[in-house]
Design a protein around this motif. Structure first.
Motif, PDB file in Angstrom:
ATOM      1  N   GLU A   1       0.827  -1.207   0.000  1.00  0.00           N
ATOM      2  CA  GLU A   1       0.000   0.000   0.000  1.00  0.00           C
ATOM      3  C   GLU A   1       0.863   1.260   0.000  1.00  0.00           C
ATOM      4  N   ILE A   2       1.976   1.215   0.696  1.00  0.00           N
ATOM      5  CA  ILE A   2       2.889   2.364   0.752  1.00  0.00           C
ATOM      6  C   ILE A   2       3.474   2.646  -0.629  1.00  0.00           C
ATOM      7  N   VAL A   3       3.952   1.612  -1.302  1.00  0.00           N
ATOM      8  CA  VAL A   3       4.565   1.835  -2.617  1.00  0.00           C
ATOM      9  C   VAL A   3       3.519   2.223  -3.659  1.00  0.00           C
ATOM     10  N   GLN A   4       2.305   1.702  -3.522  1.00  0.00           N
ATOM     11  CA  GLN A   4       1.231   2.109  -4.437  1.00  0.00           C
ATOM     12  C   GLN A   4       0.919   3.589  -4.274  1.00  0.00           C
ATOM     13  N   ALA A   5       0.882   4.057  -3.029  1.00  0.00           N
ATOM     14  CA  ALA A   5       0.615   5.474  -2.770  1.00  0.00           C
ATOM     15  C   ALA A   5       1.724   6.347  -3.355  1.00  0.00           C
ATOM     16  N   ALA A   6       2.959   5.841  -3.304  1.00  0.00           N
ATOM     17  CA  ALA A   6       4.099   6.593  -3.832  1.00  0.00           C
ATOM     18  C   ALA A   6       4.274   6.418  -5.333  1.00  0.00           C
ATOM     19  N   GLY A   7       3.591   5.416  -5.897  1.00  0.00           N
ATOM     20  CA  GLY A   7       3.713   5.160  -7.326  1.00  0.00           C
ATOM     21  C   GLY A   7       5.068   4.620  -7.734  1.00  0.00           C
ATOM     22  N   VAL A   8       5.640   3.773  -6.883  1.00  0.00           N
ATOM     23  CA  VAL A   8       6.959   3.192  -7.169  1.00  0.00           C
ATOM     24  C   VAL A   8       6.875   1.678  -7.016  1.00  0.00           C
ATOM     25  N   PRO A   9       7.787   0.928  -7.650  1.00  0.00           N
ATOM     26  CA  PRO A   9       7.785  -0.532  -7.480  1.00  0.00           C
ATOM     27  C   PRO A   9       8.207  -0.931  -6.066  1.00  0.00           C
ATOM     28  N   LYS A  10       7.786  -2.120  -5.676  1.00  0.00           N
ATOM     29  CA  LYS A  10       8.062  -2.587  -4.314  1.00  0.00           C
ATOM     30  C   LYS A  10       9.555  -2.668  -4.030  1.00  0.00           C
ATOM     31  N   GLY A  11      10.336  -2.991  -5.058  1.00  0.00           N
ATOM     32  CA  GLY A  11      11.783  -3.082  -4.871  1.00  0.00           C
ATOM     33  C   GLY A  11      12.396  -1.775  -4.423  1.00  0.00           C
ATOM     34  N   SER A  12      11.778  -0.658  -4.816  1.00  0.00           N
ATOM     35  CA  SER A  12      12.294   0.655  -4.410  1.00  0.00           C
ATOM     36  C   SER A  12      12.223   0.836  -2.901  1.00  0.00           C
ATOM     37  N   PHE A  13      11.161   0.288  -2.308  1.00  0.00           N
ATOM     38  CA  PHE A  13      11.009   0.407  -0.849  1.00  0.00           C
ATOM     39  C   PHE A  13      12.200  -0.226  -0.145  1.00  0.00           C
ATOM     40  N   TYR A  14      12.528  -1.443  -0.553  1.00  0.00           N
ATOM     41  CA  TYR A  14      13.604  -2.162   0.136  1.00  0.00           C
ATOM     42  C   TYR A  14      14.997  -1.681  -0.286  1.00  0.00           C
ATOM     43  N   HIS A  15      15.046  -0.881  -1.333  1.00  0.00           N
ATOM     44  CA  HIS A  15      16.316  -0.242  -1.685  1.00  0.00           C
ATOM     45  C   HIS A  15      16.675   0.824  -0.652  1.00  0.00           C
ATOM     46  N   TYR A  16      15.655   1.514  -0.123  1.00  0.00           N
ATOM     47  CA  TYR A  16      15.884   2.620   0.797  1.00  0.00           C
ATOM     48  C   TYR A  16      15.669   2.253   2.264  1.00  0.00           C
ATOM     49  N   PHE A  17      14.871   1.210   2.509  1.00  0.00           N
ATOM     50  CA  PHE A  17      14.510   0.871   3.889  1.00  0.00           C
ATOM     51  C   PHE A  17      14.708  -0.622   4.130  1.00  0.00           C
ATOM     52  N   ALA A  18      15.353  -0.951   5.238  1.00  0.00           N
ATOM     53  CA  ALA A  18      15.647  -2.348   5.547  1.00  0.00           C
ATOM     54  C   ALA A  18      14.390  -3.128   5.893  1.00  0.00           C
ATOM     55  N   SER A  19      13.381  -2.439   6.423  1.00  0.00           N
ATOM     56  CA  SER A  19      12.153  -3.096   6.869  1.00  0.00           C
ATOM     57  C   SER A  19      11.073  -2.032   7.064  1.00  0.00           C
ATOM     58  N   LYS A  20       9.875  -2.459   7.382  1.00  0.00           N
ATOM     59  CA  LYS A  20       8.801  -1.502   7.675  1.00  0.00           C
ATOM     60  C   LYS A  20       9.128  -0.727   8.952  1.00  0.00           C
ATOM     61  N   GLU A  21       9.763  -1.393   9.906  1.00  0.00           N
ATOM     62  CA  GLU A  21      10.166  -0.728  11.141  1.00  0.00           C
ATOM     63  C   GLU A  21      11.188   0.376  10.845  1.00  0.00           C
ATOM     64  N   ASP A  22      12.148   0.069   9.986  1.00  0.00           N
ATOM     65  CA  ASP A  22      13.145   1.062   9.582  1.00  0.00           C
ATOM     66  C   ASP A  22      12.466   2.234   8.869  1.00  0.00           C
ATOM     67  N   PHE A  23      11.499   1.911   8.007  1.00  0.00           N
ATOM     68  CA  PHE A  23      10.744   2.972   7.333  1.00  0.00           C
ATOM     69  C   PHE A  23      10.054   3.873   8.349  1.00  0.00           C
ATOM     70  N   ALA A  24       9.388   3.283   9.335  1.00  0.00           N
ATOM     71  CA  ALA A  24       8.659   4.069  10.333  1.00  0.00           C
ATOM     72  C   ALA A  24       9.608   5.002  11.084  1.00  0.00           C
ATOM     73  N   GLN A  25      10.793   4.513  11.426  1.00  0.00           N
ATOM     74  CA  GLN A  25      11.768   5.352  12.120  1.00  0.00           C
ATOM     75  C   GLN A  25      12.200   6.531  11.248  1.00  0.00           C
ATOM     76  N   GLN A  26      12.504   6.259   9.986  1.00  0.00           N
ATOM     77  CA  GLN A  26      12.932   7.335   9.093  1.00  0.00           C
ATOM     78  C   GLN A  26      11.789   8.300   8.798  1.00  0.00           C
ATOM     79  N   ALA A  27      10.574   7.766   8.714  1.00  0.00           N
ATOM     80  CA  ALA A  27       9.415   8.623   8.463  1.00  0.00           C
ATOM     81  C   ALA A  27       9.154   9.551   9.650  1.00  0.00           C
ATOM     82  N   LEU A  28       9.336   9.052  10.851  1.00  0.00           N
ATOM     83  CA  LEU A  28       9.187   9.906  12.035  1.00  0.00           C
ATOM     84  C   LEU A  28      10.131  11.099  11.951  1.00  0.00           C
ATOM     85  N   GLN A  29      11.369  10.841  11.589  1.00  0.00           N
ATOM     86  CA  GLN A  29      12.347  11.925  11.473  1.00  0.00           C
ATOM     87  C   GLN A  29      11.974  12.879  10.349  1.00  0.00           C
TER      88      GLN A  29
END
Length: 197
Positions: free
Chosen positions: A33-61
């Protein structure tokens, strides 16, 4: 150029993903759902973030770094007295919510704290650090108000800042439940009484 594009894509995923996670919560927001909202392939998510937890930490910042900066700037405005800065800042927030056609409030940090503080010590610690930084900014302004004679010399500014910050978070939680800005008006009225010499 490529590094700028990479940064833009990461920022896009953070922005859109934070919106999804704010609305649906940590557990309700899947990577797909996150990558669909961003309009990017799923692989892009894991290129920048190690996990959903890592994403949440970076998003908080990404979300709260600029917000804390704006808060600090508002509470250090030399054109206003310290008391005026605090009351003006919160009055503007209350007016913002009052203007919303559909009165609702979704809080990214609130959702993460309720869902993840116990399950993820890393997210819990980051949420606590952000909330503490906010209280520290407020405490500094309260100390300036005290020095200017706008606040009693007997006031414990650390305790007062903690109380105000917690009361505001509580008011926002009530707003989410009731969609009624009266709770914010009550907060503002009590804040005016608290900030008296």
């Amino acid at each position: 150029m490529n590094s700028r594009l990479r940064l833009d894509k990461r920022e896009l995923i953070l922005a859109k993903g934070a919106e999804v996670m704010t609305r649906r919560g940590y557990h309700g927001a899947g990577v797909q759902e996150i990558v669909q909202a961003a309009g990017v392939p799923k692989g892009s998510f894991y290129h920048y973030f190690a996990s959903k937890e890592d994403f949440a930490q970076q998003a908080l910042q990404a979300v709260y770094g600029p917000r804390l900066q704006r808060y600090a700037e508002a509470l250090s405005n030399p054109a206003l007295t310290p008391r005026e800065r605090i009351l003006g800042y919160y009055a503007e927030l209350v007016e913002h919510f009052a203007r919303q056609e559909k009165r609702e409030y979704h809080c990214f940090i609130g959702s993460l704290s309720f869902e993840m503080a116990e399950l993820s010590p890393l997210i819990g610690a980051q949420v606590d650090a952000i909330l503490q930084r906010s209280a520290d900014i407020l405490q500094h302004c309260l100390e300036q108000a005290q020095a200017a004679g706008e606040l009693s010399a007997e006031e414990d500014c650390n305790n007062l800042a903690s109380f105000i910050a917690s009361a505001w978070q509580g008011a926002l939680t009530r707003l989410k439940v009731s969609s009624n800005t009266r709770v914010l008006d009550d907060f503002l009225q009590r804040l005016q009484l608290l900030l008296r010499a």
